[in-house]
Write a protein that holds these residues in place. Structure first.
Motif, mmCIF file in Angstrom:
data_model
loop_
_atom_site.group_PDB
_atom_site.id
_atom_site.type_symbol
_atom_site.label_atom_id
_atom_site.label_comp_id
_atom_site.label_asym_id
_atom_site.label_seq_id
_atom_site.Cartn_x
_atom_site.Cartn_y
_atom_site.Cartn_z
ATOM 1 N N TRP A 150 7.706 1.573 -16.316
ATOM 2 C CA TRP A 150 7.770 1.985 -14.772
ATOM 3 C C TRP A 150 7.542 3.443 -14.814
ATOM 4 N N ALA A 164 11.403 -2.158 -7.302
ATOM 5 C CA ALA A 164 11.216 -3.212 -8.583
ATOM 6 C C ALA A 164 11.665 -2.417 -9.829
ATOM 7 N N PRO A 179 5.819 -7.681 1.632
ATOM 8 C CA PRO A 179 5.621 -6.501 2.165
ATOM 9 C C PRO A 179 3.979 -6.192 2.266
ATOM 10 N N LEU A 204 0.583 -4.078 1.527
ATOM 11 C CA LEU A 204 0.115 -3.364 0.333
ATOM 12 C C LEU A 204 -0.293 -2.007 0.843
ATOM 13 N N ALA A 251 3.854 1.966 -3.890
ATOM 14 C CA ALA A 251 3.283 1.512 -5.133
ATOM 15 C C ALA A 251 1.982 1.396 -5.198
ATOM 16 N N THR A 252 1.173 1.553 -4.228
ATOM 17 C CA THR A 252 -0.392 1.561 -4.292
ATOM 18 C C THR A 252 -1.051 2.811 -3.802
ATOM 19 N N ASN A 295 3.370 1.567 -11.437
ATOM 20 C CA ASN A 295 4.453 0.464 -10.596
ATOM 21 C C ASN A 295 3.384 -0.521 -9.845
ATOM 22 N N LEU A 296 2.146 -0.590 -9.836
ATOM 23 C CA LEU A 296 1.330 -1.475 -9.243
ATOM 24 C C LEU A 296 1.386 -2.306 -10.507
ATOM 25 N N ALA A 300 4.484 -4.135 -11.377
ATOM 26 C CA ALA A 300 5.116 -5.094 -10.506
ATOM 27 C C ALA A 300 4.119 -6.417 -10.597
ATOM 28 N N ARG A 340 15.050 -9.440 -7.284
ATOM 29 C CA ARG A 340 16.161 -8.473 -6.585
ATOM 30 C C ARG A 340 16.931 -8.887 -5.792
ATOM 31 N N MET A 387 8.862 -11.968 -6.200
ATOM 32 C CA MET A 387 7.585 -12.126 -6.765
ATOM 33 C C MET A 387 7.308 -12.543 -7.967
ATOM 34 N N VAL A 440 -7.551 -6.882 -10.675
ATOM 35 C CA VAL A 440 -7.001 -7.158 -9.280
ATOM 36 C C VAL A 440 -6.247 -5.862 -8.819
HETATM 37 C C1 HEC Z 1 5.192 -15.514 -3.657
HETATM 38 C C2 HEC Z 1 5.003 -14.280 -3.020
HETATM 39 C C3 HEC Z 1 4.423 -12.961 -3.662
HETATM 40 C C4 HEC Z 1 2.879 -13.284 -4.344
HETATM 41 C C5 HEC Z 1 2.002 -14.372 -4.778
HETATM 42 C C6 HEC Z 1 2.796 -11.870 -4.649
HETATM 43 N N1 HEC Z 1 3.550 -11.063 -4.256
HETATM 44 FE FE1 HEC Z 1 3.914 -8.942 -4.376
HETATM 45 N N2 HEC Z 1 5.577 -8.965 -3.533
HETATM 46 C C7 HEC Z 1 6.292 -10.055 -3.023
HETATM 47 C C8 HEC Z 1 7.766 -9.752 -2.669
HETATM 48 C C9 HEC Z 1 8.594 -10.534 -2.206
HETATM 49 C C10 HEC Z 1 7.622 -8.267 -2.896
HETATM 50 C C11 HEC Z 1 8.960 -7.423 -2.866
HETATM 51 C C12 HEC Z 1 9.440 -7.327 -1.417
HETATM 52 C C13 HEC Z 1 10.678 -6.580 -1.532
HETATM 53 O O1 HEC Z 1 11.065 -5.776 -2.429
HETATM 54 O O2 HEC Z 1 11.669 -6.637 -0.392
HETATM 55 C C14 HEC Z 1 6.466 -7.895 -3.431
HETATM 56 C C15 HEC Z 1 5.918 -6.478 -3.755
HETATM 57 C C16 HEC Z 1 4.646 -6.024 -4.107
HETATM 58 C C17 HEC Z 1 4.291 -4.890 -4.360
HETATM 59 C C18 HEC Z 1 5.331 -3.520 -4.438
HETATM 60 C C19 HEC Z 1 5.842 -3.209 -5.676
HETATM 61 C C20 HEC Z 1 6.591 -2.044 -5.787
HETATM 62 O O3 HEC Z 1 7.104 -1.654 -6.986
HETATM 63 O O4 HEC Z 1 6.980 -1.143 -4.993
HETATM 64 C C21 HEC Z 1 3.016 -4.670 -4.871
HETATM 65 C C22 HEC Z 1 2.297 -3.581 -5.131
HETATM 66 C C23 HEC Z 1 2.579 -6.133 -4.973
HETATM 67 N N3 HEC Z 1 3.552 -6.835 -4.571
HETATM 68 C C24 HEC Z 1 1.215 -6.568 -5.257
HETATM 69 C C25 HEC Z 1 0.939 -7.917 -5.271
HETATM 70 C C26 HEC Z 1 -0.249 -8.331 -6.114
HETATM 71 C C27 HEC Z 1 -1.181 -7.390 -6.556
HETATM 72 C C28 HEC Z 1 -0.075 -9.803 -5.925
HETATM 73 C C29 HEC Z 1 -1.103 -10.783 -6.660
HETATM 74 C C30 HEC Z 1 -1.390 -10.447 -8.156
HETATM 75 C C31 HEC Z 1 1.235 -10.121 -5.606
HETATM 76 N N4 HEC Z 1 1.900 -9.020 -5.192
HETATM 77 C C32 HEC Z 1 1.671 -11.496 -5.633
HETATM 78 C C33 HEC Z 1 5.718 -11.312 -2.981
HETATM 79 C C34 HEC Z 1 4.731 -11.875 -3.574
#
Ligand code: HEC
Ligand code: HEC
Ligand code: HEC
Length: 483
Positions: A234, A271, A359, A361, A366-367, A374-375, A378, A385, A394, A415
């Motif tokens: 990270w 994360a 959230p 994107l 993160a992006t 971090n992207l 994650a 959490r 996630m 991706v």
């Molecule tokens: C099942 C639901 C789900 C799927 C499927 C999912 N995510 Fe997420 N994602 C989340 C959740 C929940 C969070 C965090 C929310 C929180 O912290 O409150 C998150 C956070 C993130 C973040 C922020 C991470 C950070 O470190 O700040 C990124 C970037 C992200 N997702 C990208 C992706 C990508 C790209 C994919 C596909 C490969 C994906 N997500 C698939 C639910 C999902």
């Protein structure tokens, strides 16, 4: 964490469970000592105070093994670039723990990194941050570990780093160079809140351990405090007050909310190691302490780093019609992977869900960061959490439940690039090699690269260490004695 490589997602999930047990027992302890007969109330008050300090300092993050490890019994493997360093048993067990430590021994271990038997600890134990802890706080921590933690009679695995890093005495030289063995001194020109914030950030909650970059000897860089550092897989971003590179554009309340919950919708989610810090430690801090941390960050010296604009200022939602065009037109691997794996939660538009549970994107730190770390992390390791009764989850795509749900390095790169182009910092490109590096726990340090050289390199390094040791021993001491 200094030497840390991130633990893999399943370990993290298991350790999360282990720690919830810890807090449950912590509460039980508080209740039981409250009513314990025959115990002097001042002692148990001190131990209770020590318990909340142990939460703020997050001793459990490293001293409790994942997969149901017993509280504070050690055995959490911190894979450093030099090999795995295991945390030790710090329960009051007389055989395997610190049951024979006096308060002086304890103070020396946590502030100077020296064990009761005189051997040196590796700085994977963050004694450089704890060096600033006040005497009363160390006394309270000691009381908690001796009276509030049940002894556990198990020995964690032994740490054995390769030569020359197994020569623990060489840490004396490292300490002479990098350990500032001073207690925290409040600055009378600052408010009480800022002084409290400084003590929390630099010592108790040791934010610098992760957020300050390190030099080739793994020591925190002087003058670059909190300007961003690699933490295994990270990247702990710049959290100085700089409006472009740091958190200058965050309000104080947003910072408090982030530390308390790990989520500020429309800005950032925690994360990896930050999720662990929120989950184990920061969510339990008082509002006053969180406000003090936020005020201190807002008042910290701004440091500009590689960012061209704020991390949360990139990208907009894809318009619904362009999403349709996209679905029809963009048949790239990245687009297909996004629609198959991510869109169910983050939506095809990237806008996430209205309630913020999934959230957006775009305009997400993160992006929009200057590094895609971090992207990638994650996606590979997922997020798990738990704060209060809420769990943000996630899935980890780096190691899915089946080979079908596991994305290859090239898939994760594709991706990631789709997400960066459509929602994040379009100037970044992720390669399969970048993903492989994050998957393996981050780039090796310069020290480890030295360690990988053949024998001549090692001998040369040994000679350098020996010189450092001699220099450490004979260097004139111009630091004032700790007060
Ligand atoms: C099942 C639901 C789900 C799927 C499927 C999912 N995510 Fe997420 N994602 C989340 C959740 C929940 C969070 C965090 C929310 C929180 O912290 O409150 C998150 C956070 C993130 C973040 C922020 C991470 C950070 O470190 O700040 C990124 C970037 C992200 N997702 C990208 C992706 C990508 C790209 C994919 C596909 C490969 C994906 N997500 C698939 C639910 C999902
Ligand atoms: C970032 C991870 C980390 C955190 C946080 C941490 N420790 Fe440690 N600690 C370690 C590791 C790793 C070792 C063993 C290092 C070695 O073998 O050189 C260690 C060793 C110790 C030892 C030496 C025990 C012995 O005899 O071997 C004591 C005492 C100790 N820690 C107490 C604490 C206390 C109290 C806290 C909270 C205030 C704390 N640690 C927080 C990683 C951590
Ligand atoms: C164990 C390592 C670690 C410790 C300790 C730690 N952080 Fe972090 N922090 C991180 C990482 C890694 C991220 C990136 C998380 C992400 O984007 O998912 C982060 C993210 C953040 C962010 C959000 C920045 C952004 O742009 O998204 C803030 C604010 C922050 N940390 C503040 C703090 C403060 C204040 C402390 C001390 C009270 C602290 N952190 C302690 C590792 C750490």
């Amino acid at each position: 964490m200094p030497f840390l490589r991130a633990t893999n997602a399943s370990c993290a999930a298991a350790s999360i469970r282990a720690r919830n047990v810890l807090f449950a027992t912590g509460i039980a302890f508080a209740i039981s000592t409250g009513g314990a007969a025959g115990q002097s109330s001042s002692t148990s008050d001190l131990a209770k105070q020590g318990q909340s300090l142990a939460t703020a300092t997050d001793c459990t993050a490293c001293h409790t093994a994942p997969n149901g490890g017993q509280n504070f019994a050690g055995g959490y493997g911190i894979s450093s670039p030099l090999g795995t360093i295991y945390s030790t048993n710090i329960t009051p067990s007389k055989t395997f723990g610190i049951g024979n430590y006096s308060e002086t021994d304890f103070a020396r271990a946590i502030r100077e990194g020296i064990r009761k038997d005189g051997t040196h600890l590796y700085p994977a134990m963050p004694y450089t941050s704890y060096a600033g802890l006040s005497d009363p706080d160390v006394a309270a921590l000691y009381a908690y570990f001796m009276q509030g933690v049940p002894p556990v009679d198990v020995a964690p695995p032994k740490t054995s780093l390769p030569f020359p890093f197994n020569m623990r005495f060489s840490m004396a030289a490292w300490n002479a160079l990098f350990l500032d063995n001073h207690r925290f001194q409040p600055d009378s020109s600052r408010s009480a809140q800022l002084n409290r914030g400084a003590y929390l950030v630099e010592n108790l909650a040791h934010c610098d351990t992760c957020h300050t970059p390190r030099n080739f000897m793994m020591a925190e860089k002087q003058g670059r405090a909190l300007s961003g550092g690699a933490v295994g897989s990270w990247y702990a971003p710049n959290i100085t007050s700089d409006p472009v590179s740091g958190i200058g554009g965050w309000s104080q309340d947003e910072l408090v909310q982030y530390l308390h919950t790990g989520n500020v919708p429309g800005k950032a989610q925690a994360a990896g190691p930050m999720a662990e810090a929120v989950e184990d430690s920061l969510q339990y801090l008082s509002n006053d302490d969180l406000q003090a941390i936020a005020a201190y960050l807002k008042a910290s010296a701004p440091i500009r780093t590689a960012e061209a604009k704020p991390r949360n200022a990139y990208g907009i939602a894809l318009a619904a019609d362009s999403t349709l065009n996209n679905a029809a037109g963009d048949m790239s691997n990245g687009a297909q992977l996004y629609s198959g794996n991510c869109a169910s939660c983050h939506q095809a538009t990237g806008a996430g869900t209205k309630d913020g549970a999934y959230p957006q994107l775009f305009q997400n730190t993160a992006t929009g960061a200057a590094q895609p770390t971090n992207l990638i992390a994650a996606i590979l390791f997922g997020i798990n959490r738990t704060v209060g009764a809420n769990t943000a989850f996630m899935p980890a795509f780096g190691q899915g439940f089946s080979p079908v749900s596991t994305l290859s390095d090239q898939d994760v790169a594709d991706v990631s690039n789709y997400v960066l182009q459509h929602f994040g910092n379009p100037n970044l490109t992720v390669t399969a090699q970048d993903v492989a590096t994050v998957r393996q726990g981050g780039p090796p340090s310069a020290l480890a690269k030295l360690g990988n050289l053949a024998l001549p390199g090692l001998i040369a390094l040994g000679a350098v260490l020996l010189l450092l040791i001699l220099w450490g021993i004979f260097r004139p001491r111009h630091r004032p004695l700790p007060g």
